[in-house]
Design a protein around this motif. Structure first.
Motif, mmCIF file in Angstrom:
data_model
loop_
_atom_site.group_PDB
_atom_site.id
_atom_site.type_symbol
_atom_site.label_atom_id
_atom_site.label_comp_id
_atom_site.label_asym_id
_atom_site.label_seq_id
_atom_site.Cartn_x
_atom_site.Cartn_y
_atom_site.Cartn_z
ATOM 1 N N ASN A 84 0.837 -1.195 0.000
ATOM 2 C CA ASN A 84 0.000 0.000 0.000
ATOM 3 C C ASN A 84 0.879 1.254 0.000
ATOM 4 N N PRO A 85 0.478 2.294 -0.737
ATOM 5 C CA PRO A 85 1.280 3.537 -0.791
ATOM 6 C C PRO A 85 1.582 4.138 0.580
ATOM 7 N N TYR A 86 0.700 3.895 1.568
ATOM 8 C CA TYR A 86 0.989 4.413 2.911
ATOM 9 C C TYR A 86 2.341 3.913 3.393
ATOM 10 N N TRP A 87 2.638 2.641 3.098
ATOM 11 C CA TRP A 87 3.898 2.059 3.542
ATOM 12 C C TRP A 87 5.019 2.266 2.538
ATOM 13 N N ARG A 88 4.710 2.268 1.250
ATOM 14 C CA ARG A 88 5.764 2.218 0.244
ATOM 15 C C ARG A 88 6.126 3.556 -0.387
ATOM 16 N N SER A 89 5.355 4.604 -0.121
ATOM 17 C CA SER A 89 5.692 5.907 -0.688
ATOM 18 C C SER A 89 6.843 6.547 0.081
ATOM 19 N N LEU A 90 7.445 7.554 -0.515
ATOM 20 C CA LEU A 90 8.504 8.339 0.136
ATOM 21 C C LEU A 90 9.634 7.474 0.681
ATOM 22 N N GLY A 91 10.001 6.454 -0.074
ATOM 23 C CA GLY A 91 11.134 5.621 0.316
ATOM 24 C C GLY A 91 10.791 4.436 1.187
ATOM 25 N N GLY A 92 9.531 4.286 1.537
ATOM 26 C CA GLY A 92 9.133 3.136 2.334
ATOM 27 C C GLY A 92 9.367 3.337 3.817
ATOM 28 N N PRO A 93 9.070 2.301 4.614
ATOM 29 C CA PRO A 93 9.200 2.413 6.075
ATOM 30 C C PRO A 93 10.645 2.670 6.506
ATOM 31 N N THR A 94 10.796 3.243 7.675
ATOM 32 C CA THR A 94 12.126 3.421 8.256
ATOM 33 C C THR A 94 12.787 2.053 8.399
ATOM 34 N N SER A 95 14.020 1.945 7.955
ATOM 35 C CA SER A 95 14.735 0.662 7.973
ATOM 36 C C SER A 95 15.150 0.286 9.390
ATOM 37 N N PHE A 96 15.427 -0.990 9.577
ATOM 38 C CA PHE A 96 15.965 -1.444 10.854
ATOM 39 C C PHE A 96 17.265 -0.698 11.168
ATOM 40 N N GLU A 97 18.076 -0.469 10.143
ATOM 41 C CA GLU A 97 19.358 0.213 10.361
ATOM 42 C C GLU A 97 19.152 1.622 10.914
ATOM 43 N N ASP A 98 18.282 2.408 10.256
ATOM 44 C CA ASP A 98 18.053 3.775 10.715
ATOM 45 C C ASP A 98 17.396 3.797 12.090
ATOM 46 N N LEU A 99 16.515 2.835 12.347
ATOM 47 C CA LEU A 99 15.859 2.755 13.646
ATOM 48 C C LEU A 99 16.884 2.497 14.748
ATOM 49 N N CYS A 100 17.739 1.504 14.540
ATOM 50 C CA CYS A 100 18.730 1.161 15.559
ATOM 51 C C CYS A 100 19.701 2.308 15.814
ATOM 52 N N LEU A 101 20.118 2.985 14.750
ATOM 53 C CA LEU A 101 21.059 4.090 14.907
ATOM 54 C C LEU A 101 20.413 5.279 15.605
ATOM 55 N N ALA A 102 19.145 5.540 15.300
ATOM 56 C CA ALA A 102 18.456 6.649 15.962
ATOM 57 C C ALA A 102 18.309 6.380 17.456
ATOM 58 N N MET A 103 17.980 5.151 17.816
ATOM 59 C CA MET A 103 17.865 4.806 19.228
ATOM 60 C C MET A 103 19.226 4.889 19.926
#
Length: 500
Positions: free
Chosen positions: A256-275
């Motif tokens: 669905n475009p909600y999940w796949r637009s604008l580059g898709g969901p935040t990746s595990f990598e970006d999530l872990c680094l942000a935390m």
């Protein structure tokens, strides 16, 4: 040509290899690595290079994984303040305070009581929501006098919030006021309370919003740090991050475009680094997920370890006598101290009030066929199941299969000389997956009962536990069963969710 940071690679190799074998004890050298300076931006650059070279794919079992591990250097490096590596196994009982066991959450140094205070309805617009005076009494009784140290909240709480009497963020504000009034918001005394709160999930979860929303929660709570910062629901599509009966993965929903637009969901990598950035800044001690599954749990832990940053210490999920899916869908195996070593915060142990037994003799409002009885329930509600809004949303706890199981569990409780409420909470406490159980209360008497159940020294007998399992074997997923799906529903459940 881009250069791989060899220290980060080596740390990833060592941490990844250590978690594929039997649980590594706290004394193991693998968890006592030193870390040399490397900032967040350089970590991100290293990630990009590793991904481009297939390194992370190797960690997750790609075709070149054995060669990658065999040829990597063994030196280590990262300035990350790792707080979930080798303090010990999750669920280890560390101490007893006023009769209440306190356990290790994941492999972190965060210690939580077996009973936690659930705050979703605190100061909400619900008809029987506890007000500020009530919740101050709750926290005084539980935290100051009875060994409870965990408060679980969220930036979205209270629910429901009508924008007038109650607004999102009010639960955090009230908790912060209590902490300040009791001298627990700063300094050494702050350690007496473990605060877990949540960022709103879905596409709201981005590195930028993680930082901004955390700052907002810190301000409302009036404290310098959050103990456990959680995603309220996954940053990606997941079939069970809602309240309906969706259980199967739906690839069409995922695209669905909600999940796949604008580059898709935040990746595990970006999530872990942000935390990790928040940990490095001293704003959180640890982090976790809510309403997620074994894929999300393992994706986060393995990614974090590959990056040489702090993996999540907790997963929070729906869990009760009529919802044991987390024990049987891979979550318990993934969270085990022999595998990813992640704690589990259970909520809804009473299944929206169904496991108190109060709806057994007189059905919830929406389940009644007689208008007079419907109106009576609506005018004198016993709980959320007697409200049209909540009753629809929580319908899965009232399936025919669930109610049949509840009747049988009630008989087991009666034969054991206890209430169904006591049986439900003590059973949850004894499950090997569970670190802590978050319970919401409408009044102080309910809280006193919960504290009593969680400080009983004797566990439920083997006979009682086996009788419970026998009922469970008749239908292992009662809240996801239904005998009233309409022919014309065309793949939708009762609240419009995708089924099966």
């Amino acid at each position: 040509m881009a250069t791989i940071n060899i220290n980060t690679v080596a740390a990833a190799i060592l941490l990844s290899v250590s978690t594929t074998s039997a649980f590594t004890t706290p004394s193991s050298n693998i968890f006592r690595m030193s870390h040399s300076p490397i900032d967040s931006e350089r970590r991100r650059q290293s990630v990009q290079v590793m991904m481009a070279g297939g390194f992370l794919g190797g960690i997750f079992g790609g075709e070149n994984s054995s060669n990658t591990v065999a040829n990597a250097a063994t030196s280590t490096g990262s300035n990350a303040k790792i707080n979930n590596s080798g303090n010990g196994p999750t669920n280890e009982i560390i101490k007893k305070v006023n009769g209440m066991n306190q356990r290790r959450l994941g492999g972190s140094d965060i210690i939580v009581s077996e009973l936690g205070l659930g705050t979703q309805r605190w100061v909400s617009s619900d008809f029987n929501a506890p007000n500020k005076d009530d919740i101050f009494k709750f926290m005084d009784y539980a935290i100051l006098d009875n060994g409870v140290n965990l408060i679980d909240t969220a930036e979205q709480y209270p629910i429901p919030s009508d924008g007038k009497k109650a607004q999102e963020g009010d639960s955090e504000l009230a908790i912060g006021e209590w902490m300040k009034a009791r001298g627990l918001s700063k300094g050494e005394s702050r350690k007496k309370v473990v605060i877990a709160t949540k960022i709103t999930g879905g596409r709201n979860v981005t590195p930028k919003n993680i930082k901004a929303d955390c700052a907002g929660s810190l301000k409302r709570l009036g404290t310098d740090y959050i103990d456990v910062y959680q995603l309220h629901w996954p940053a990606r599509y997941s079939s069970q991050s809602n309240w309906g009966q969706s259980l199967a993965y739906d690839i069409n929903a995922d695209k669905n475009p909600y999940w796949r637009s604008l580059g898709g969901p935040t990746s595990f990598e970006d999530l872990c680094l942000a935390m990790q950035d928040l940990i490095d800044e001293g704003k959180i001690r640890g982090w976790g997920m809510c309403n997620d599954n074994a894929y999300g749990l393992t994706g986060c832990t393995r990614t974090a370890k590959a990056l040489g940053v702090t993996p999540p210490c907790s997963l929070q999920g729906d869990f009760s006598l009529i919802d044991r899916k987390s024990e049987e869908n891979g979550v318990a195996e993934a969270a085990s101290p022999y595998n990813e070593n992640v704690g589990f915060m259970s909520y809804n142990a009473l299944a929206g009030g169904m496991l108190t037994g109060k709806y057994m003799n007189k059905p919830a409002a929406l389940d009644n066929n007689e208008r007079a009885k419907i109106m009576e329930a609506l005018e004198n509600p016993r709980g959320r199941m007697d409200e049209f809004g909540w009753s629809r949303t929580l319908y899965r706890y009232r399936t025919e299969a669930a109610q049949e199981a509840i009747v049988e569990y009630s008989k087991i409780a009666k034969d054991a000389g206890m209430t169904l409420t006591e049986l439900s909470q003590r059973w949850t406490r004894q499950r090997s997956l569970i670190t802590t159980t978050l319970v919401g209360h409408s009044n102080i008497d309910q809280l006193k009962e919960s504290v009593n159940y969680f400080t009983k020294s004797q566990p439920l007998s083997d006979k009682v536990m086996w009788e419970i399992d026998r009922v469970h074997m008749k239908n292992r997923l009662p809240i996801f069963s239904s005998n009233r799906v309409g022919k014309d529903w065309n793949g939708e459940g009762e609240i419009g969710e995708t089924i099966p």
